[in-house]
Design an enzyme around this catalytic site. Structure first.
Site, PDB file in Angstrom:
ATOM      1  N   ASP A  39       0.909  -1.270   0.010  1.00 21.11           N
ATOM      2  CA  ASP A  39       0.045  -0.038   0.057  1.00 21.11           C
ATOM      3  C   ASP A  39       0.825   1.280   0.006  1.00 21.11           C
ATOM      4  O   ASP A  39       2.046   0.942   0.276  1.00 21.11           O
ATOM      5  CB  ASP A  39      -0.962   0.102   1.187  1.00 21.11           C
ATOM      6  CG  ASP A  39      -0.171   0.162   2.568  1.00 21.11           C
ATOM      7  OD1 ASP A  39       0.765  -0.542   2.722  1.00 21.11           O
ATOM      8  OD2 ASP A  39      -0.710   0.891   3.522  1.00 21.11           O
ATOM      9  N   GLU A  86       0.222  -1.051   5.736  1.00 16.78           N
ATOM     10  CA  GLU A  86       1.173  -0.616   6.500  1.00 16.78           C
ATOM     11  C   GLU A  86       1.084   1.292   6.823  1.00 16.78           C
ATOM     12  O   GLU A  86       1.289   1.482   8.083  1.00 16.78           O
ATOM     13  CB  GLU A  86       2.566  -0.714   6.160  1.00 16.78           C
ATOM     14  CG  GLU A  86       3.633  -0.515   7.137  1.00 16.78           C
ATOM     15  CD  GLU A  86       4.334   1.140   7.137  1.00 16.78           C
ATOM     16  OE1 GLU A  86       5.043   1.215   7.970  1.00 16.78           O
ATOM     17  OE2 GLU A  86       3.822   1.838   6.246  1.00 16.78           O
TER      18      GLU A  86
HETATM   19  N1  BES Z   1       8.872   3.117   5.417  1.00 22.32           N
HETATM   20  C1  BES Z   1       8.109   4.010   6.304  1.00 22.32           C
HETATM   21  C2  BES Z   1       8.983   4.367   7.694  1.00 22.32           C
HETATM   22  C3  BES Z   1      10.443   4.638   7.535  1.00 22.32           C
HETATM   23  C4  BES Z   1      10.795   5.425   6.687  1.00 22.32           C
HETATM   24  C5  BES Z   1      11.254   4.213   8.520  1.00 22.32           C
HETATM   25  C6  BES Z   1      12.072   5.949   6.275  1.00 22.32           C
HETATM   26  C7  BES Z   1      12.540   4.743   8.527  1.00 22.32           C
HETATM   27  C8  BES Z   1      13.012   5.590   7.352  1.00 22.32           C
HETATM   28  C9  BES Z   1       7.013   3.604   6.690  1.00 22.32           C
HETATM   29  O1  BES Z   1       6.176   3.136   5.592  1.00 22.32           O
HETATM   30  C10 BES Z   1       5.932   4.741   7.298  1.00 22.32           C
HETATM   31  O2  BES Z   1       5.786   5.577   6.717  1.00 22.32           O
HETATM   32  N2  BES Z   1       5.716   4.455   8.571  1.00 22.32           N
HETATM   33  C11 BES Z   1       4.599   5.492   9.202  1.00 22.32           C
HETATM   34  C12 BES Z   1       4.108   4.807  10.400  1.00 22.32           C
HETATM   35  C13 BES Z   1       2.729   4.218  10.279  1.00 22.32           C
HETATM   36  C14 BES Z   1       2.136   3.873  11.746  1.00 22.32           C
HETATM   37  C15 BES Z   1       1.824   4.958   9.543  1.00 22.32           C
HETATM   38  C16 BES Z   1       5.386   6.600   9.819  1.00 22.32           C
HETATM   39  O3  BES Z   1       6.992   6.493   9.895  1.00 22.32           O
HETATM   40  O4  BES Z   1       4.974   7.682   9.787  1.00 22.32           O
HETATM   41 MN    MN Z   2       7.332   2.090   4.395  1.00 17.91          MN
HETATM   42 MN    MN Z   3       5.385   5.100   4.669  1.00 17.66          MN
END
Ligand code: BES
Ligand code: MN
Ligand code: MN
Length: 457
Positions: free
Chosen positions: A88, A152
Site C-alpha cells: 500500500d 502499513e
Molecule cells: N517506511 C516507512 C517508515 C520509515 C521511513 C522508516 C524512512 C525509516 C525511514 C513507513 O512506511 C512509514 O511511513 N511508517 C509510518 C508509520 C505508520 C504507523 C503510519 C511513519 O513512520 O509515519
Molecule cells: Mn514504508
Molecule cells: Mn510510509
C-alpha cells in the site's frame, strides 16, 4: 564483474519495467475509494510470486486490505528468511505539486518518480527479483517466506491479528525488511532503531455555532485561539515536551553510545539547504540527528477550523481541531503515552471550551541488535555490493510491526533499506534511485547466501 551483478545489469530494463507496472496501481490504503485498486496490487504481487514458482502463494482477506503470503521451502533443515514489506502507499496529495502524475511512473535523471517508488513498492519488489536471481544461479540457499501487507501506511491493525493467529505459518529464523533509508549511496548503513508512535486527534468546541466575530469577538473564547495556546504549551522554551510523565521511561543513551551514533556523517549546511530553512531548532542538549532519531517528539500534522476559503470571512468559529503525533523511543509505551497525553490535554482546557481527545493508531519503538546473525549477514552482503562496511544507524520513522514480530514471534528483524532521506517518501515527487533499486537487487542474494553460511556455524 561478479556473476550476480552481471545478471542485474543484463536484466535491468525488464526489472525497471516490472516495477513500473506495479507502481501504476494506485493502492492507496487510506482512501476507501481505492479499495479495488489495493486488491489489484495484491493480485499483481500474487501473479509475480506465482511466476517465481513458490510452493505456496496465498491471499488472506482481512477486515481491511488483504495480506499476501508466499513461501518456498527448499529443505526444512535450512534456515528460513521471512521477508516483510507493504504494497500500500500513502495518498499522493497535494497533486498539483507533482511534476508528473503520481501513478504514471517516469524515469528522469536516473530516478523513478511515482508514489510508492521507494516506500515501499520499489524496495519490496527488489526482494522478488533477488529470488529470481538466486533461482537462476541454482537452488535457494535458505527457505523463503514473504509476508506483504496492504495496511502499513494506516497502522497495520489487521496484520497484528494475523501474526498472532499464524505463528506456525510465520515460523522463521530472521525477518528481513527493506523499508528504511541508508545514509548515502556511498555510505551504506543498516537501521538498528526505529521510533514508535502515538497519534491523536483533538477537537475544541466553544459556542454552539459559528458567530459574527465583531458581535461576539472579545467576549466569547475562540476555540482556534484556545487550541493554539494549548498546543503551544505542549513544549517548553528548551523544546522539551511538557506532558507530565512523558520522559519517565525514555531510554537515555550513554556517552559512548551517543558518540558512536554521532560518527554518522552529517552536513548541517547541506541539510538546511536541501529544505531551504535558515536555521535548525529542537530539544536543547541534542544534535539535529539525535532529535530526529533517539529522542521523542511531538508534532502537529494538521490543524483546521473556521473559514479557510477564498477571501476574508469574519467568523468566530464554533470548533477547532488538530491531528497530533508523538514519535516514541525505547522504552516508552504507546498506550501509556496516549493516556498521558489525553489526561494532560483535557486538563489544559479553560472552562470556556469543551475538549475531545481521540487516539488514532499507535506503535511501539524498536531497537535491533548488531550481534544477530541477521545483522552480520546484512553487513557482509552490503560489503560485497558496496565495497564498504555499513554503519549502524537509528532512524526516526516507524514500522510498528518490528516490535510486534519481536514480541509475537520472538524474531529479530534486519532493516536493510536502500532508500535515501531525500527520496521524498509521503511527499510530492516521491522517487527511488535506479542505482538504489539495482543495488538492492544485487545485495539481497548475498544476504541469503551469508545468512545460510553463518547458520552453518
Ligand atoms: N517506511 C516507512 C517508515 C520509515 C521511513 C522508516 C524512512 C525509516 C525511514 C513507513 O512506511 C512509514 O511511513 N511508517 C509510518 C508509520 C505508520 C504507523 C503510519 C511513519 O513512520 O509515519
Ligand atoms: Mn514504508
Ligand atoms: Mn510510509
Amino acid at each position: 564483474m561478479n556473476p550476480t551483478r552481471s545478471i542485474v545489469d543484463e536484466n535491468k530494463d525488464r526489472f525497471l519495467e516490472e516495477l513500473i507496472s506495479f507502481l501504476k496501481i494506485p493502492s492507496i490504503s487510506a482512501d476507501s475509494a481505492y479499495k479495488e485498486e489495493v486488491v489489484r496490487a495484491a493480485d499483481w504481487l500474487m501473479a509475480q510470486f506465482n511466476s517465481l514458482k513458490m510452493d505456496k502463494v496465498e491471499k488472506f482477506p482481512t477486515k481491511g486490505h488483504p495480506i499476501v503470503y508466499a513461501e518456498k521451502i527448499v529443505d526444512p533443515s535450512l534456515p528460513t528468511i521471512l521477508t516483510y514489506g507493504h504494497y500500500d502507499v500513502q495518498p499522493p496529495d497535494p497533486l498539483d505539486l507533482w511534476h508528473s502524475p503520481p501513478f504514471e511512473p517516469v524515469i528522469k535523471d536516473e530516478k523513478i518518480y511515482a508514489r510508492g517508488a521507494c516506500d515501499d513498492k520499489g524496495q519490496l519488489y527488489m526482494h522478488l527479483k533477488a529470488i529470481e536471481i538466486l533461482q537462476r544461479q541454482g537452488e535457494l540457499p535458505c527457505n523463503v517466506k514473504f509476508l506483504i501487507e496492504g495496511e502499513e501506511e494506516i497502522g497495520s491493525d489487521n496484520l497484528e491479528h494475523f501474526v498472532q493467529e499464524h505463528k506456525e505459518l510465520l515460523k522463521a529464523d530472521i525477518i528481513l525488511v527493506s523499508d528504511t533509508s541508508m545514509i548515502a549511496n556511498d555510505v551504506p548503513s543498516i537501521t538498528v532503531g526505529l521510533r514508535g508512535m502515538s497519534y491523536m486527534e483533538v477537537e475544541v468546541t466553544g459556542p454552539n455555532r459559528d458567530l459574527h466575530s465583531g458581535v461576539y469577538g472579545g467576549s466569547i473564547d475562540n476555540p482556534i485561539n484556545i487550541l493554539c495556546e494549548m498546543i503551544a504549551s505542549l513544549k517548553d522554551e528548551n523544546g522539551a515536551i511538557t506532558i507530565p510523565g512523558f520522559y519517565d521511561k525514555v531510554e537515555e543513551l550513554s556517552k559512548t553510545q551517543r558518540e558512536f551514533l554521532a560518527e554518522r556523517p552529517f552536513d548541517r549546511e547541506a541539510y538546511m539547504n536541501d529544505l531551504e530553512v535558515d536555521d535548525l531548532r529542537g530539544e536543547s542538549g541534542y544534535s539535529p540527528l539525535e532529535r530526529a532519531s533517539i529522542r521523542p517528539t511531538l508534532d502537529v500534522n494538521g490543524i483546521w477550523g473556521g473559514y479557510i476559503g477564498e477571501g476574508a470571512k469574519t467568523v468566530l468559529p464554533s470548533k477547532a481541531s488538530a491531528k497530533i503525533s508523538m514519535r516514541l523511543v525505547p522504552n516508552q509505551v504507546s498506550s501509556e503515552i496516549t493516556d498521558l497525553f489525553t489526561e494532560h490535554f483535557l486538563k489544559l482546557a479553560p472552562s470556556t471550551v469543551k475538549v475531545k481527545v481521540r487516539p488514532h493508531h499507535g506503535g511501539e519503538p524498536a531497537v535491533v541488535s548488531t550481534e544477530s546473525l541477521g545483522y552480520q549477514a546484512a553487513a557482509k552482503a552490503m560489503e560485497d555490493s558496496f565495497g564498504k562496511t555499513p554503519i549502524p544507524t537509528r532512524e526516526g520513522g516507524s514500522i510498528p510491526i518490528v516490535a510486534l514480530f519481536q514480541k509475537e514471534l520472538g524474531l529479530d528483524t534486519v532493516l536493510m533499506g536502500f532508500g535515501l532521506d531525500s527520496d521524498a517518501i509521503h511527499s510530492p515527487n516521491e522517487h527511488y534511485g535506479v542505482f538504489n533499486y539495482l543495488k538492492g537487487i544485487e545485495t539481497i542474494p548475498y544476504f541469503h547466501r551469508h545468512f545460510a553460511e553463518l547458520n552453518k556455524g
